[in-house]
Design an enzyme around this catalytic site. Structure first.
Site, PDB file in Angstrom:
ATOM      1  N   LYS A 186     -36.865  42.424 -58.600  1.00  0.00           N
ATOM      2  CA  LYS A 186     -38.177  42.751 -58.880  1.00  0.00           C
ATOM      3  C   LYS A 186     -38.680  43.702 -57.656  1.00  0.00           C
ATOM      4  CE  LYS A 186     -38.545  40.181 -62.526  1.00  0.00           C
ATOM      5  NZ  LYS A 186     -38.916  38.790 -62.629  1.00  0.00           N
TER       6      LYS A 186
HETATM    7  C1  LIG Z   1     -38.749  37.524 -63.527  1.00  0.00           C
HETATM    8  C2  LIG Z   1     -39.706  37.323 -64.563  1.00  0.00           C
HETATM    9  C3  LIG Z   1     -40.450  36.034 -64.776  1.00  0.00           C
HETATM   10  C4  LIG Z   1     -39.584  34.697 -64.070  1.00  0.00           C
HETATM   11  O1  LIG Z   1     -39.640  34.888 -62.493  1.00  0.00           O
HETATM   12  P1  LIG Z   1     -38.462  34.044 -61.927  1.00  0.00           P
HETATM   13  O2  LIG Z   1     -39.121  34.338 -60.345  1.00  0.00           O
HETATM   14  O3  LIG Z   1     -37.146  34.614 -62.129  1.00  0.00           O
HETATM   15  O4  LIG Z   1     -38.554  32.659 -62.141  1.00  0.00           O
HETATM   16  C5  LIG Z   1     -41.258  35.711 -65.458  1.00  0.00           C
HETATM   17  N1  LIG Z   1     -42.073  36.546 -66.216  1.00  0.00           N
HETATM   18  C6  LIG Z   1     -41.482  37.959 -66.124  1.00  0.00           C
HETATM   19  C7  LIG Z   1     -42.182  38.929 -67.014  1.00  0.00           C
HETATM   20  C8  LIG Z   1     -40.224  38.242 -65.388  1.00  0.00           C
HETATM   21  O5  LIG Z   1     -39.799  39.256 -65.517  1.00  0.00           O
END
Ligand SMILES: *Cc1c(COP(=O)(O)O)cnc(C)c1O
Length: 383
Positions: A186
């Protein structure tokens, strides 16, 4: 030749030093670094309360509880997302339904939302997802939420640093809550980590309690004097969703570079726009009064202009040392959701998006040389 991934973290010496400082300090889990990280993100997002947790998924879970989801309630989200956007309702015993997307942006289609609201009862909670970091049409979502009386939790996992008009995503100008993920692919990372944003002090207090077993540090037993300085009162059923201080120190250090990260992503995306313009690809729609955080650069293989399949392009890139990704397998087609009655054909735009989509490497540390390798490979494969 090292493999070029679709996304990866950018960690510098200062990040490592900040984490090491925490390791040498008295606090390694939820302590002063959490408060600093929360304050930085709160300021960055225009002052909304920030509650750090152990993952984006945990953030969605406690946000869903705080929004009142439970048995008999319904959450709507889009199929073009990670499963966690829907699963948070199931954790609470609530039902899930979906709203189709706009093919051009991969985001919630406001027309499809309006049609679904006209056709039947509204959901209790709507979870729009800012796909690839591009904000949804939040003013329209907000108007519909007010008219139909549902709550809005933005899944902003892709979108810290995005802006909608004058508003930072995460400021909750058009929603009840917003959720960030700090997974390594991210925009900024804490390895694992997440955050819930809200403008309500009351909701923020509830979220803080839910992330730590349902225990309210200040609260006494109902009507009773605390037994002593050791007392703590569990007011409801919560979880251990705390973030560690090491993670928060990493996140705070990364927040110092967020504008650089996003500028770099925009620079690289503009290079892709120019270099791929002649190929049989649908390039991402990047217009409008929004600033995308550009978590992903997703192209569509335009099968009207090429006989080369998405699978052939994917495999061809892998053979050339490039590891693209596909976002997303429509959530309603997952076996778990098919078992709940969903089937192929129900959300055609999301299904078509999935059939054609390919996420090209895009991250702050991607070099122009490596990006040129990706571009050259695509020209070879799609010539
Ligand atoms: C990465 C992601 C999540 C979950 O996040 P984590 O930190 O991996 O638990 C939820 N929704 C979307 C759209 C994501 O890309």
């Amino acid at each position: 030749m090292t493999v070029i991934p679709y996304g990866r973290q950018s960690i510098d010496a200062a990040d490592i030093e900040r984490v090491a400082e925490v390791l040498r300090s008295d606090w390694i889990t939820q302590g002063p670094a959490i408060e600093r990280f929360e304050a930085l993100v709160s300021d960055y997002c225009g002052g909304a309360h920030a509650v750090a947790v152990s993952s984006g998924t945990a953030a969605l879970h406690i946000a869903a509880i705080a929004a009142g989801l439970g048995p008999g309630k319904v959450l709507w989200t889009v199929p073009n997302t990670f499963v966690a956007s829907a699963n948070c309702a199931r954790y609470c015993g609530a039902a899930v339904d979906f709203v189709d997307i706009d093919l051009a942006t991969g985001n919630l289609s406001v027309d499809a939302l309006r049609a679904k609201l006209d056709a039947g009862p509204p959901p209790d909670v709507l979870v729009p997802v800012h796909f690839a970091g591009r904000p949804c049409d939040m003013a329209a979502v907000h108007d519909l939420a007010l008219a139909h009386g549902f709550r809005v939790i933005e899944d902003a996992s892709h979108a810290i640093g995005a802006r909608y008009g004058d508003h930072a995503i995460g400021g909750c100008a058009h929603s009840d809550m917003a959720v960030f993920s700090f997974h390594p692919v991210k925009i900024v990372t804490t390895a694992e980590g997440g955050m819930v944003m809200t403008r309500s002090a009351e909701v923020a207090a509830r979220l803080r309690r839910l992330r730590s077993h349902g225990i309210d540090p200040g609260a006494a037993f109902a009507g009773d004097e605390p037994d002593g300085p050791w007392s703590y009162a569990q007011a409801e059923l919560g979880f251990n969703y705390r973030m560690t201080d090491m993670q928060a120190a990493l996140g705070a250090s990364q927040m110092g570079r967020i504008e650089d990260f996003i500028a770099r992503r925009h620079h690289l995306a503009a290079r892709y726009d120019r270099a791929l313009a002649g190929l049989p690809l649908r390039l991402p729609d990047r217009g409008g009064e929004v600033r995308s955080a550009l978590h992903l650069y997703v192209v569509g293989i335009d099968r009207q202009r090429t006989n080369v399949s998405r699978r052939q392009v994917f495999d061809g890139l892998v053979e050339r040392g490039i590891r693209p990704q596909v976002h997303y397998i429509p959530v309603h087609l997952q076996p778990y959701y098919r078992d709940q009655g969903f089937a192929a054909g129900q959300f055609p735009a999301a299904e078509r998006h999935y059939a054609e989509a390919l996420s090209l490497p895009l991250f702050a540390g991607l070099t122009e040389d490596d990006q040129d390798r990706v571009v050259a490979a695509l020209h070879e494969l799609l010539a």
